[in-house]
Design an enzyme around this catalytic site. Structure first.
Site, PDB file in Angstrom:
ATOM      1  N   ARG A 549     -43.592-138.382  35.346  1.00  0.00           N
ATOM      2  CA  ARG A 549     -44.348-139.164  34.347  1.00  0.00           C
ATOM      3  C   ARG A 549     -43.754-140.561  34.213  1.00  0.00           C
ATOM      4  NH1 ARG A 549     -45.397-136.622  28.747  1.00  0.00           N
ATOM      5  NH2 ARG A 549     -43.117-136.476  28.634  1.00  0.00           N
ATOM      6  N   SER A 609     -33.693-135.581  36.524  1.00  0.00           N
ATOM      7  CA  SER A 609     -33.264-134.210  36.179  1.00  0.00           C
ATOM      8  C   SER A 609     -32.562-133.507  37.310  1.00  0.00           C
ATOM      9  CB  SER A 609     -34.488-133.427  35.729  1.00  0.00           C
ATOM     10  OG  SER A 609     -35.219-134.199  34.808  1.00  0.00           O
ATOM     11  N   ASP A 663     -32.621-134.675  31.999  1.00  0.00           N
ATOM     12  CA  ASP A 663     -33.725-134.269  31.102  1.00  0.00           C
ATOM     13  C   ASP A 663     -33.211-133.483  29.914  1.00  0.00           C
ATOM     14  OD1 ASP A 663     -35.076-131.544  33.189  1.00  0.00           O
ATOM     15  OD2 ASP A 663     -33.025-132.157  32.695  1.00  0.00           O
TER      16      ASP A 663
HETATM   17  C1  0WK Z   1     -40.579-131.869  30.327  1.00  0.00           C
HETATM   18  C2  0WK Z   1     -39.536-132.976  30.283  1.00  0.00           C
HETATM   19  C3  0WK Z   1     -38.924-133.135  31.627  1.00  0.00           C
HETATM   20  C4  0WK Z   1     -38.347-131.824  32.090  1.00  0.00           C
HETATM   21  C5  0WK Z   1     -39.414-130.816  32.092  1.00  0.00           C
HETATM   22  C6  0WK Z   1     -38.861-129.489  32.471  1.00  0.00           C
HETATM   23  O1  0WK Z   1     -40.144-134.165  29.886  1.00  0.00           O
HETATM   24  O2  0WK Z   1     -37.932-134.107  31.595  1.00  0.00           O
HETATM   25  O3  0WK Z   1     -37.793-131.985  33.365  1.00  0.00           O
HETATM   26  O4  0WK Z   1     -39.979-130.681  30.797  1.00  0.00           O
HETATM   27  O5  0WK Z   1     -39.881-128.569  32.472  1.00  0.00           O
HETATM   28  P1  0WK Z   1     -40.756-128.240  33.748  1.00  0.00           P
HETATM   29  O6  0WK Z   1     -41.741-129.296  33.873  1.00  0.00           O
HETATM   30  O7  0WK Z   1     -39.827-128.155  34.887  1.00  0.00           O
HETATM   31  O8  0WK Z   1     -41.366-126.911  33.431  1.00  0.00           O
HETATM   32  C1  BGC Z   2     -31.025-129.662  37.555  1.00  0.00           C
HETATM   33  C2  BGC Z   2     -30.687-130.190  36.173  1.00  0.00           C
HETATM   34  C3  BGC Z   2     -31.932-130.198  35.310  1.00  0.00           C
HETATM   35  C4  BGC Z   2     -32.548-128.861  35.319  1.00  0.00           C
HETATM   36  C5  BGC Z   2     -33.791-128.807  34.489  1.00  0.00           C
HETATM   37  C6  BGC Z   2     -31.720-128.355  37.434  1.00  0.00           C
HETATM   38  O1  BGC Z   2     -32.132-127.935  38.687  1.00  0.00           O
HETATM   39  O2  BGC Z   2     -29.862-129.504  38.301  1.00  0.00           O
HETATM   40  O3  BGC Z   2     -30.173-131.451  36.275  1.00  0.00           O
HETATM   41  O4  BGC Z   2     -31.533-130.533  34.025  1.00  0.00           O
HETATM   42  O5  BGC Z   2     -32.892-128.467  36.633  1.00  0.00           O
HETATM   43  O6  BGC Z   2     -34.775-129.633  34.955  1.00  0.00           O
END
Ligand code: 0WK
Ligand code: BGC
Ligand code: BGC
Length: 923
Positions: A549, A609, A663
């Site tokens: 994003r 992240s 993140d």
């Molecule tokens: C939304 C956050 C982002 C994070 C994500 C983790 O804005 O920084 O990495 O959540 O959740 P995912 O999209 O991996 O399920």
């Molecule tokens: C990364 C982290 C991150 C997490 C959640 C992991 O794979 O090593 O830096 O915070 O994923 O997104």
């Protein structure tokens, strides 16, 4: 109802009592006889009314409508399919209740489709009256005694015996081997059994007997055994009809029509329990005074009224009551009666069958009546036969009306104009009363002309059918055991979780001291959570989750966010670093254009992240990629430099990268803006990780002893040193080996969304290879990596989703499944997600206990900012995490705050703080 001669008098010695005078004249006699026999005549209209009313009650009960209480129970039986014929093995069958005062034990050998039919061996045992009316324990001990007596005589290996229990009474079944007796019928009235699980009572009695180790794997109603036992002819029997001491029927109903079942596919066998049908409107007109007398003097007055007009336990008594009445009216036996004629139960089903028999009947009538101490005249014999015929004809017609109702119900649920169906019939009334079955069949054709019905007499009264169900139950029980064994390693107990918590504490301490540890405990240079004085417009990037994003964050008294999601194709995520960062800058430029920000150089916060060793707020060396990213020439490099180089490559773009945050940090800051107690950031999404505010004095390698600094734990790598090996399963190993970073991120691979679906898929493949799932058929689809998305777990485990939708998800995956399969897939998903949530909870408990220890306080209240698709969308994940934290950190009150705006806002706030601090240093 006791038998002839039970009055203790030898045959024919009973004293006759005959009236002195006042016998009715011949015309009165025949009138009296007609009027009496007329009562048993049931018109077609009345039969149709009974058919319609019974059909109404059946559909009402299927819909689960409780008031008015339906006249029939429609009890689901957990038998979901008619026999495949593949069932094999030796089974013991215990039949109780079908034939009144006797129970039967059988040894049934099923030989599958190919094998030749092996006749069951059986033995019948008479149940003493005092046992039928005594304590329930006595009855089940009697049954266990008969079982061992029968087995003693069998030249067979008696190890691992599997028993099917045919229990012919109305029961609420909650499983193939769990069934609660609703009420006794048919001459039974043992205490302490109604409301109890009769399988448990039998298991306890067998244990008390201690002779054999018998596993009771299934309990079925005798109608189900009859249906399942029918020799598969042109079509399998889908209706089971029993008319023995009692009467009842079962049939294969569409599961979606059975409201109490949360199922919409396939069929389920339903026991109608029509014996309790008593719709006064329909039955009232056909109930005779003799029926009321019989009911009044029965063990259960007012109950089983319909059964008392059809069941073999009652036909003899009805005939006796009519004969006694006609004798007392003087139109029979010259008005003479005998104590036997006047004693309840003196005429049995067998007598009626014999007396009714057109060929040998007359002679038998003589013999039976003489045994009752009567001396019948020829006219009496004929009249007695008329009475037997009237009672049995009505019974057969009423039974036909009920069966026609079942056929109509079947026709409706199959939405078929004409119904072709096979009905398995069983029970001594059907077997011994030649006229009963012909009248039954004739009347069914009359009442259900659109149904083409074939009647298949059951070969052995259902014993084989019960063995069939037992074979299916045994197979399912074996599958359940294999499922439990497979999922057992996923069921973590308190000690295991406390060990993970302790392990994590040790790894945290080592990481903070800069020693080798699977937890790198990376300082983030974020020293404070926002204090609300931040102001300004900021750009933010959010890379590393499901979506990339770009955000514009306006911080005034509040925070306004405008954002746009861009995709990161796998080819870019696993391409060259240059390509990846060029793609990022392209997205920024596109966003700026759309937001009219082109040419503006707003301070930018970069949520990145992945594990970075930060050398400053705007310097982060990528240690290693995770979560499916693997862009080249990035690891070991400063990510901010890589971004700035990309900005430089794309002339005419000005961007002021101020901060790079993880993140977890962005999430903590974002939630900390609302709740200053938020000092922990948690991500459970594609990946998983946590950060928290650590005392600077505990952070080796960062100067200063006062104040705090946010530490990015990178707990995804916890256990990469093997410290989680004791929890790792064969499925975790398969997922790790197939990943692009084998041996890495072991904790993450047990918890996060990128991997849970794969763990489930590997378990399903394993269970299919054991034949437990999908009938052992491995499908191409299921062997496809990532085909079982983690979001399926959230969907499948959502309470609102009935099993039916679970099917839909799995069928879209091209998996041929039964309802049992769907249930097992649900349990696999639950086991995998529960372990993930508990491990995550153990991690959070380690962190909050660390903070409490840091603060040296008894009780700690702290908030955790959380983000990530799995945590947010899974129906139970968040509550399981909170429950585990409460269990492992009882002195911490932990509030979980779901981040609304993602960590982009947090990155902007970190940038804002940095800008504010920078301003302060500038003035
Ligand atoms: C939304 C956050 C982002 C994070 C994500 C983790 O804005 O920084 O990495 O959540 O959740 P995912 O999209 O991996 O399920
Ligand atoms: C990364 C982290 C991150 C997490 C959640 C992991 O794979 O090593 O830096 O915070 O994923 O997104
Ligand atoms: C019971 C049924 C049974 C039928 C035939 C009735 O009294 O309630 O469960 O199927 O008898 O044995």
């Amino acid at each position: 109802m006791d038998s002839i001669g039970s009055s203790g008098l030898r045959q024919g010695e009973e004293a006759l009592s005959c009236p002195e005078e006042g016998l009715p004249g011949p015309s009165d006699s025949s009138e009296l006889v007609q009027e009496c026999l007329q009562q048993f005549k049931v018109t077609r209209a009345q039969l149709q009314q009974i058919q319609a009313s019974l059909l109404g009650s059946m559909e009402q009960a299927l819909r689960g409508q409780a008031s008015p209480a339906p006249a029939v129970r429609m009890l689901p039986t957990y038998v979901g399919s008619t026999p495949h014929g593949t069932e094999q093995g030796d089974f013991v069958v215990l039949e109780l209740g079908a034939t009144g005062a006797s129970l039967r034990v059988l040894w049934v050998t099923l030989t599958g489709i190919e094998g030749h039919r092996v006749e069951p061996r059986s033995q019948e045992f008479v149940i003493p009256q005092e046992v039928m009316l005594g304590a329930g324990q006595q009855l089940f001990d009697f049954a266990a005694h008969c079982l061992s007596e029968f087995l003693d005589a069998q030249p067979v290996n008696k190890q691992g015996l599997q028993l099917g229990f045919s229990f012919s009474f109305p029961c609420h079944q909650t499983g193939l081997d769990r069934s609660t007796l609703i009420s006794w019928t048919k001459g039974f009235r043992c205490s302490g059994v109604e409301g109890q699980d009769v399988v448990q009572l039998l298991r306890d009695a067998i244990r008390r007997q201690g002779a054999y180790n018998i596993d009771v794997v299934a309990v079925v109603n005798d109608t189900v055994g009859t249906m399942m036992g029918c020799e598969p002819g042109v079509r399998p029997c889908e209706v089971g009809l029993v008319v023995d001491t009692g009467t009842n029927a079962c049939y294969m109903e569409e599961a979606r029509h059975v409201a109490v079942l949360d199922e919409d596919r396939g069929r389920v066998c339903v026991s109608v329990e029509w014996g309790s049908f008593s719709d006064d409107g329909a039955l009232g007109p056909v109930l005779t005074t003799f029926d009321h007398t019989l009911d009044h003097e029965s063990l259960n007055p007012g109950a089983q009224r319909f059964e008392k007009m059809i069941g073999g336990l009652y036909l003899g008594e009805l005939v006796r009551l009519v004969l006694a009445h006609l004798a007392q009216c003087g139109v029979l036996f010259g008005g003479c009666t005998s104590p036997a004629l006047l004693s309840q139960g003196s005429i049995l089903l067998e007598h009626v069958a014999e007396m009714e028999d057109p060929s040998a009947g007359a002679a038998r009538v003589h013999a039976v009546l003489q045994d009752l101490g009567l001396s019948p005249r020829a006219s009496d014999v004929e009249l007695v036969q008329h009475v037997c015929a009237a009672v049995c004809t009505r019974a057969a017609q009423l039974c036909a009306a009920a069966l026609a109702a079942v056929l109509s119900c079947l026709q409706h649920s199959r939405e078929q104009q004409t119904l072709q169906v096979a009905v398995a019939t069983g029970g001594r009334v059907c077997e011994r009363h030649p006229r009963f079955c012909s009248i039954l069949q004739g009347t069914v054709m009359l009442l259900a002309p659109e149904c083409d019905v074939s009647f298949i007499p059951s070969a052995d009264g259902g014993g084989r059918g019960v063995a069939m169900v037992t074979a299916v139950a045994a197979r399912l029980a074996a599958h359940r055991r294999l499922l439990e064994e497979t999922l057992a390693p996923f069921r973590l107990n308190h000690d295991q979780l406390a060990a993970v918590q302790a392990q994590m504490r040790k790894a945290m301490a080592k990481g903070l001291r800069g020693e080798a540890s699977s937890l790198r405990m990376l300082p983030t240079f974020v020293r404070a959570t926002p204090d609300g004085s931040e102001r300004g417009d900021f750009l933010a990037l959010d890379l590393g989750g499901t979506n990339f994003r770009v955000l514009l964050v306006r911080v005034t008294t509040g925070v306004q966010i405008t954002s746009q999601i861009y995709s990161i194709p796998e080819s870019v995520a696993q391409g060259s670093g240059q390509q990846l960062f060029d793609h990022i800058v392209d997205c920024i430029v596109d966003f700026q254009q759309k937001q009219g920000l082109s040419g503006q150089s707003l301070p930018l916060g970069f949520t990145f992240s992945f594990p970075c060793r930060q050398l400053g707020l705007d310097q982060g060396i990528l240690l290693n990629w995770t979560k499916g990213f693997n862009a080249s020439d990035c690891e070991g490099r400063d990510v901010v430099s890589l971004l700035r180089e990309a900005i430089t490559r794309r002339q005419a773009v000005e961007l002021n990268v101020v901060a790079i945050v993880n993140d977890t940090v962005g999430t903590m800051m974002s939630c900390g803006y609302e709740d200053p107690r938020c000092e922990i950031g948690l991500i459970v999404g594609t990946g998983t990780n946590a950060c928290y505010m650590e005392e600077l004095r505990n952070v080796a390698g960062v100067p200063g002893d006062s104040g705090r600094m946010c530490i990015n734990m990178e707990w995804g790598a916890f256990g990469d040193d093997g410290s989680l090996a004791m929890l790792s399963t064969r499925f975790d190993a398969s997922v790790d080996q197939a990943s692009i970073n084998p041996g890495k991120q072991r904790f993450e691979k047990m918890i996060s969304g990128m991997y849970l679906g794969e763990i489930v898929r590997h378990i399903l493949l394993y269970l299919t290879s054991l034949g437990v799932l999908f009938r052992g058929q491995q499908t191409q689809r299921l062997q496809t990596r990532d085909i079982f998305k983690t979001k399926f777990l959230s969907e499948i485990e959502s309470d609102s989703l009935a099993l039916r939708q679970v099917r839909a998800i799995l069928e879209d995956l091209g998996l041929p499944l039964t309802s049992d399969d769907a249930l097992m897939v649900l349990e696999v998903c639950q086991a995998v997600s529960q372990r993930a949530a508990q491990l995550c909870g153990a991690g959070v408990a380690a962190v909050v206990e660390k903070i409490r220890e840091n603060r040296g306080v008894e009780e700690l209240a702290v908030s955790v900012g959380v983000d990530g698709t799995l945590y947010k969308l899974h129906p139970h994940f968040s509550s399981l995490v909170a429950a585990t934290v409460r269990e492992l950190a009882p002195h911490c009150v932990v509030t979980f705050l779901q981040s609304e705006d993602g960590s982009g806002k947090g990155a902007a706030l970190v940038t804002a703080v940095a800008c504010r601090l920078a301003q302060l240093t500038r003035v």
